[in-house]
Motif scaffolding. Structure first.
Motif, mmCIF file in Angstrom:
data_model
loop_
_atom_site.group_PDB
_atom_site.id
_atom_site.type_symbol
_atom_site.label_atom_id
_atom_site.label_comp_id
_atom_site.label_asym_id
_atom_site.label_seq_id
_atom_site.Cartn_x
_atom_site.Cartn_y
_atom_site.Cartn_z
ATOM 1 N N PRO A 28 59.014 45.403 32.513
ATOM 2 C CA PRO A 28 58.667 46.403 31.493
ATOM 3 C C PRO A 28 57.181 46.752 31.545
ATOM 4 O O PRO A 28 56.342 45.914 31.894
ATOM 5 N N GLU A 29 56.866 47.985 31.178
ATOM 6 C CA GLU A 29 55.486 48.451 31.220
ATOM 7 C C GLU A 29 54.572 47.592 30.345
ATOM 8 O O GLU A 29 53.414 47.355 30.686
ATOM 9 N N ASN A 30 55.085 47.126 29.223
ATOM 10 C CA ASN A 30 54.236 46.342 28.308
ATOM 11 C C ASN A 30 53.975 44.929 28.826
ATOM 12 O O ASN A 30 53.210 44.180 28.221
ATOM 13 N N GLU A 31 54.626 44.563 29.924
ATOM 14 C CA GLU A 31 54.382 43.248 30.528
ATOM 15 C C GLU A 31 53.567 43.354 31.813
ATOM 16 O O GLU A 31 53.229 42.340 32.423
ATOM 17 N N ARG A 32 53.257 44.566 32.208
ATOM 18 C CA ARG A 32 52.484 44.757 33.438
ATOM 19 C C ARG A 32 51.041 44.305 33.222
ATOM 20 O O ARG A 32 50.442 44.563 32.177
ATOM 21 N N LYS A 33 50.490 43.636 34.241
ATOM 22 C CA LYS A 33 49.133 43.107 34.136
ATOM 23 C C LYS A 33 48.141 43.963 34.910
ATOM 24 O O LYS A 33 48.436 44.423 36.010
ATOM 25 N N THR A 34 46.973 44.172 34.310
ATOM 26 C CA THR A 34 45.906 44.867 35.024
ATOM 27 C C THR A 34 45.172 43.853 35.907
ATOM 28 O O THR A 34 44.868 42.732 35.475
ATOM 29 N N VAL A 35 44.921 44.262 37.139
ATOM 30 C CA VAL A 35 44.347 43.356 38.139
ATOM 31 C C VAL A 35 43.052 43.940 38.678
ATOM 32 O O VAL A 35 42.997 45.092 39.107
ATOM 33 N N TYR A 36 42.016 43.116 38.656
ATOM 34 C CA TYR A 36 40.699 43.487 39.177
ATOM 35 C C TYR A 36 40.499 42.730 40.481
ATOM 36 O O TYR A 36 40.507 41.495 40.507
ATOM 37 N N TYR A 37 40.332 43.457 41.575
ATOM 38 C CA TYR A 37 40.250 42.887 42.918
ATOM 39 C C TYR A 37 38.802 42.975 43.384
ATOM 40 O O TYR A 37 38.263 44.067 43.572
ATOM 41 N N THR A 38 38.156 41.820 43.547
ATOM 42 C CA THR A 38 36.714 41.820 43.776
ATOM 43 C C THR A 38 36.304 40.802 44.824
ATOM 44 O O THR A 38 37.121 40.015 45.323
ATOM 45 N N GLY A 39 35.005 40.821 45.123
ATOM 46 C CA GLY A 39 34.430 39.845 46.025
ATOM 47 C C GLY A 39 33.937 38.637 45.244
ATOM 48 O O GLY A 39 34.503 38.267 44.211
ATOM 49 N N LYS A 40 32.848 38.063 45.711
ATOM 50 C CA LYS A 40 32.360 36.823 45.109
ATOM 51 C C LYS A 40 31.738 37.047 43.738
ATOM 52 O O LYS A 40 31.733 36.152 42.890
ATOM 53 N N VAL A 41 31.197 38.256 43.521
ATOM 54 C CA VAL A 41 30.594 38.578 42.227
ATOM 55 C C VAL A 41 31.367 39.722 41.581
ATOM 56 O O VAL A 41 32.013 40.519 42.261
ATOM 57 N N TRP B 189 37.090 47.579 30.861
ATOM 58 C CA TRP B 189 38.456 47.570 31.404
ATOM 59 C C TRP B 189 39.197 46.287 31.021
ATOM 60 O O TRP B 189 40.410 46.296 30.879
ATOM 61 N N ASN B 190 38.463 45.178 30.912
ATOM 62 C CA ASN B 190 38.990 43.892 30.460
ATOM 63 C C ASN B 190 40.298 43.510 31.164
ATOM 64 O O ASN B 190 41.357 43.379 30.540
ATOM 65 N N PRO B 191 40.256 43.298 32.475
ATOM 66 C CA PRO B 191 41.492 43.021 33.223
ATOM 67 C C PRO B 191 42.155 41.709 32.814
ATOM 68 O O PRO B 191 41.494 40.771 32.365
ATOM 69 N N ASP B 192 43.465 41.682 33.012
ATOM 70 C CA ASP B 192 44.235 40.462 32.708
ATOM 71 C C ASP B 192 44.070 39.416 33.805
ATOM 72 O O ASP B 192 44.144 38.215 33.544
ATOM 73 N N VAL B 193 43.873 39.880 35.039
ATOM 74 C CA VAL B 193 43.819 38.994 36.202
ATOM 75 C C VAL B 193 42.693 39.452 37.122
ATOM 76 O O VAL B 193 42.455 40.652 37.277
#
Length: 347
Positions: free
Chosen positions: A194-207, A246-250
């Protein structure tokens, strides 16, 4: 007189037959030439013609190119490439790669050293126009690889091109089928979330400010059921204030970058991903699982299982990994080797 006429007729006939024979020979030679070379379009949009049998390959990029060549039976053909020491599993499976000359990478190329290996073709990255021009300038043909700029569809086409270049169309087609089947099956699973269970993901390097905003990162995260945290119109370095907004979940980092710096960053301690310790370092198999390469499907599966363990219980990542290594690398992966791929095992 009649005899003279007959001789002249005979000679004329011989000339005609010789001419026809010459035309036929020219066509045959032309056909043979066509059979002995093939033209494909590379990542730079250039039509590249290469010989039927390539015996020596130079590589000046690192984006999974070596892995493609190895899978299609070309590991023994690699005479020059950047060091693969950061991928110990790859070197364990193909120890001959340790003997390749390191003539530099991307724009930092030692052309004289590269020429000394006498390659038939150089596989180069799309981001290194300067270095690629130097290689072409000394007469070495180049084929441009997608590396980190790949999308799923054009990466599959690259597999077909490189497989054809190395006379292994069958395996290239099998690899594309693997991608279609794996990502197709995964899409059926994540589409039920479900859309309300989808997690926002921030994909980054070391910083925290070194996030990916490119096509591949978005394709990877969205293909695994996540929501890409970075808006489509944002590029370059990202401010801490933007990430906090943005406050990502992951948060996911590339393998080898670790998570300690992010978890200890005082500026982002109020972020959901930090508070909930939802920070993960992507595995490294024979290559980084978060980057374009033949085995990147395993990264899609890993991320989906990391984000949504309840929905992905039926995905056996260990079996999928061992099956991939067996079919495509022709290598029996041990339990110990498999477990060594993970930094913080979340599944």
């Amino acid at each position: 007189m009649k005899r003279k006429i007959l001789v002249m007729m005979f000679l004329s006939l011989a000339v005609v037959l010789l001419a026809l024979s010459g035309c036929s020979s020219t066509k045959t030679d032309s056909a043979n030439t066509e059979e002995k070379s093939t033209t494909v379009t590379d990542a730079a949009g250039r039509e590249i013609t290469f010989p039927e049998n390539i015996s020596k390959i130079a590589i000046t990029c690192q984006g999974g190119t070596t892995h493609e060549v190895a899978i299609f039976g070309g590991a023994d053909k690699i005479v020059a490439e950047p060091s693969m020491e950061q991928f110990p599993q790859l070197l364990k499976m193909y120890p001959q790669l340790k003997n390749a000359t390191n003539a530099g990478s991307f724009d930092d190329i030692n052309v004289e050293q590269l020429m000394g290996t006498q390659p038939d073709i150089a596989l180069v990255g799309i981001t290194s126009a300067k270095g690629n021009a130097l290689i072409e300038g000394v007469g070495i043909p180049t084929y441009t690889m997608l590396i980190g700029s790949a999308g799923v569809d054009n990466l599959k086409q690259e597999f077909l091109n490189v497989g054809h270049m190395l006379n292994d169309d069958k395996k290239a087609e099998a690899l594309v089928k693997h991608w279609n089947d794996t990502l197709g099956d995964l899409d059926k699973i994540v589409s039920k979330i479900p859309e309300n269970e989808r997690k926002t993901v921030y994909y980054t390097g070391k910083v925290i400010t070194k996030a990916s905003s490119g096509q591949w990162g978005r394709s990877w995260i969205e293909g695994s059921g996540g929501i890409f945290a970075v808006p489509a119109d944002v590029t370059g370095d990202i401010s801490v204030e933007q990430v906090m907004e943005w406050n990502p979940d992951v948060i996911v980092t590339q393998g080898g970058n670790g998570t300690a710096d992010l978890l200890g960053d005082a500026r982002i301690q109020d972020m959901n991903a930090i508070k909930n310790k939802e920070v993960y370092e992507c595995p490294i198999g024979a290559f980084w699982w978060d980057r374009p390469s033949p085995e990147a499907t395993l990264g899609f599966l890993w991320l989906a299982k990391t984000l949504y363990p309840e929905y992905t219980k039926d995905i056996d990542l260990e079996k999928e990994t061992k099956d991939f290594f067996k079919e495509f690398y022709e290598y029996d992966l041990s339990d110990q080797e498999y477990n060594s791929f993970f930094f913080n095992k979340s599944i």
